[in-house]
Motif scaffolding. Structure first.
Motif, PDB file in Angstrom:
ATOM      1  N   LEU A   1      87.554  72.332  81.870  1.00 30.50           N
ATOM      2  CA  LEU A   1      86.969  71.725  80.658  1.00 30.50           C
ATOM      3  C   LEU A   1      86.866  70.276  80.427  1.00 30.50           C
ATOM      4  O   LEU A   1      86.219  69.767  79.998  1.00 30.50           O
ATOM      5  CB  LEU A   1      87.318  72.640  79.606  1.00 30.50           C
ATOM      6  N   GLU A   2      88.094  70.079  80.634  1.00 29.31           N
ATOM      7  CA  GLU A   2      88.331  68.563  80.446  1.00 29.31           C
ATOM      8  C   GLU A   2      87.513  67.460  81.366  1.00 29.31           C
ATOM      9  O   GLU A   2      87.133  66.370  80.937  1.00 29.31           O
ATOM     10  CB  GLU A   2      89.918  67.900  80.678  1.00 29.31           C
ATOM     11  N   ALA A   3      87.446  68.034  82.687  1.00 32.42           N
ATOM     12  CA  ALA A   3      86.583  67.325  83.787  1.00 32.42           C
ATOM     13  C   ALA A   3      85.049  67.430  83.193  1.00 32.42           C
ATOM     14  O   ALA A   3      84.431  66.317  83.333  1.00 32.42           O
ATOM     15  CB  ALA A   3      86.535  67.913  85.152  1.00 32.42           C
ATOM     16  N   LYS A   4      84.795  68.709  82.664  1.00 32.64           N
ATOM     17  CA  LYS A   4      83.210  68.598  82.079  1.00 32.64           C
ATOM     18  C   LYS A   4      83.242  67.757  80.996  1.00 32.64           C
ATOM     19  O   LYS A   4      82.074  66.881  80.717  1.00 32.64           O
ATOM     20  CB  LYS A   4      83.001  70.055  81.711  1.00 32.64           C
ATOM     21  N   LEU A   5      84.167  67.489  80.062  1.00 32.36           N
ATOM     22  CA  LEU A   5      83.961  66.745  78.933  1.00 32.36           C
ATOM     23  C   LEU A   5      84.014  65.356  79.615  1.00 32.36           C
ATOM     24  O   LEU A   5      83.434  64.628  78.909  1.00 32.36           O
ATOM     25  CB  LEU A   5      85.262  66.817  78.102  1.00 32.36           C
ATOM     26  N   ASP A   6      84.741  64.917  80.265  1.00 31.03           N
ATOM     27  CA  ASP A   6      84.450  63.535  80.955  1.00 31.03           C
ATOM     28  C   ASP A   6      83.309  63.370  81.346  1.00 31.03           C
ATOM     29  O   ASP A   6      82.568  62.144  81.053  1.00 31.03           O
ATOM     30  CB  ASP A   6      85.936  63.374  81.900  1.00 31.03           C
ATOM     31  N   HIS A   7      82.518  64.271  82.067  1.00 28.35           N
ATOM     32  CA  HIS A   7      81.292  64.091  82.408  1.00 28.35           C
ATOM     33  C   HIS A   7      80.187  63.743  81.591  1.00 28.35           C
ATOM     34  O   HIS A   7      79.436  62.999  81.428  1.00 28.35           O
ATOM     35  CB  HIS A   7      80.985  65.118  83.281  1.00 28.35           C
ATOM     36  N   ILE A   8      80.404  64.615  80.517  1.00 30.67           N
ATOM     37  CA  ILE A   8      79.430  64.570  79.183  1.00 30.67           C
ATOM     38  C   ILE A   8      79.818  63.214  78.658  1.00 30.67           C
ATOM     39  O   ILE A   8      79.000  62.344  78.193  1.00 30.67           O
ATOM     40  CB  ILE A   8      79.888  65.669  78.315  1.00 30.67           C
ATOM     41  N   GLU A   9      81.086  62.734  78.295  1.00 25.90           N
ATOM     42  CA  GLU A   9      81.233  61.429  77.869  1.00 25.90           C
ATOM     43  C   GLU A   9      80.629  60.346  78.577  1.00 25.90           C
ATOM     44  O   GLU A   9      80.217  59.472  77.969  1.00 25.90           O
ATOM     45  CB  GLU A   9      82.803  61.224  77.699  1.00 25.90           C
ATOM     46  N   LYS A  10      80.594  60.465  79.695  1.00 28.92           N
ATOM     47  CA  LYS A  10      79.855  59.231  80.564  1.00 28.92           C
ATOM     48  C   LYS A  10      78.364  59.271  80.530  1.00 28.92           C
ATOM     49  O   LYS A  10      77.996  58.236  80.274  1.00 28.92           O
ATOM     50  CB  LYS A  10      80.360  59.640  82.247  1.00 28.92           C
ATOM     51  N   GLU A  11      78.033  60.572  80.397  1.00 32.64           N
ATOM     52  CA  GLU A  11      76.565  60.755  80.264  1.00 32.64           C
ATOM     53  C   GLU A  11      76.120  60.080  78.725  1.00 32.64           C
ATOM     54  O   GLU A  11      75.015  59.414  78.681  1.00 32.64           O
ATOM     55  CB  GLU A  11      76.141  62.125  80.575  1.00 32.64           C
TER      56      GLU A  11
END
Length: 158
Positions: A72-82
């Motif tokens: 989930l943290e990896a997904k959150l990082d991806h969303i934050e970048k987008e």
């Protein structure tokens, strides 16, 4: 950039933003729970699950939670970048629109000034019929009468 293109881009942006918000809302409670559990560690004496041993699914902490939190943290990082990229896209678009509007206003002002100058220059360049020569002004002054002769002063008596 035409109005149709900018409207389409803006609709795409809004749909992506809504999609990101929905993902963030779905992930947020899990992240809060996972983060709290990950920082606090497992409870000292975990309660037994209701209804018997079901592999730890009923307990507030289980061994697979660390892996899920990491995902989930990896997904959150991806969303934050987008979202960050989208933020810069919006800022760039806004700056472009503002500069375009300023250029349009200034361009219109310069164009009006140039049209005014050109109009006066064109009006001055038109051939006008020659003006008739103004007759000279003649002033007749009557000749003056000669003044009477002045008698010589009388000689003093001696």
């Amino acid at each position: 950039m035409s109005d149709a293109t900018s409207g389409t881009d803006f609709r795409k942006f809004l749909s992506k933003l809504t999609e990101f918000e929905m993902k963030a809302e779905a992930i947020e409670p899990t992240i809060k729970f996972g983060t709290a559990s990950a920082t606090q560690g497992p409870p000292a004496d975990p309660p037994s699950p209701p209804g018997g041993d079901d592999g730890g699914a009923g307990q507030p902490y289980d061994g697979g939670m660390e892996a899920r939190v990491t995902i989930l943290e990896a997904k959150l990082d991806h969303i934050e970048k987008e979202v960050s990229a989208t933020k810069w896209w919006v800022a760039g678009s806004t700056i472009t629109i503002v500069l375009t509007m300023i250029a349009a206003v200034l361009g219109t002002g310069v164009a009006i000034q140039q049209m005014t100058v050109a109009t006066f220059q064109a009006a001055g360049a038109q051939a006008s019929p020659p003006q008739p020569a103004q007759p000279p002004i003649i002033i007749n002054v009557p000749s003056s009468q000669p003044a009477p002769a002045v008698a010589p002063p009388a000689a003093p008596a001696k």
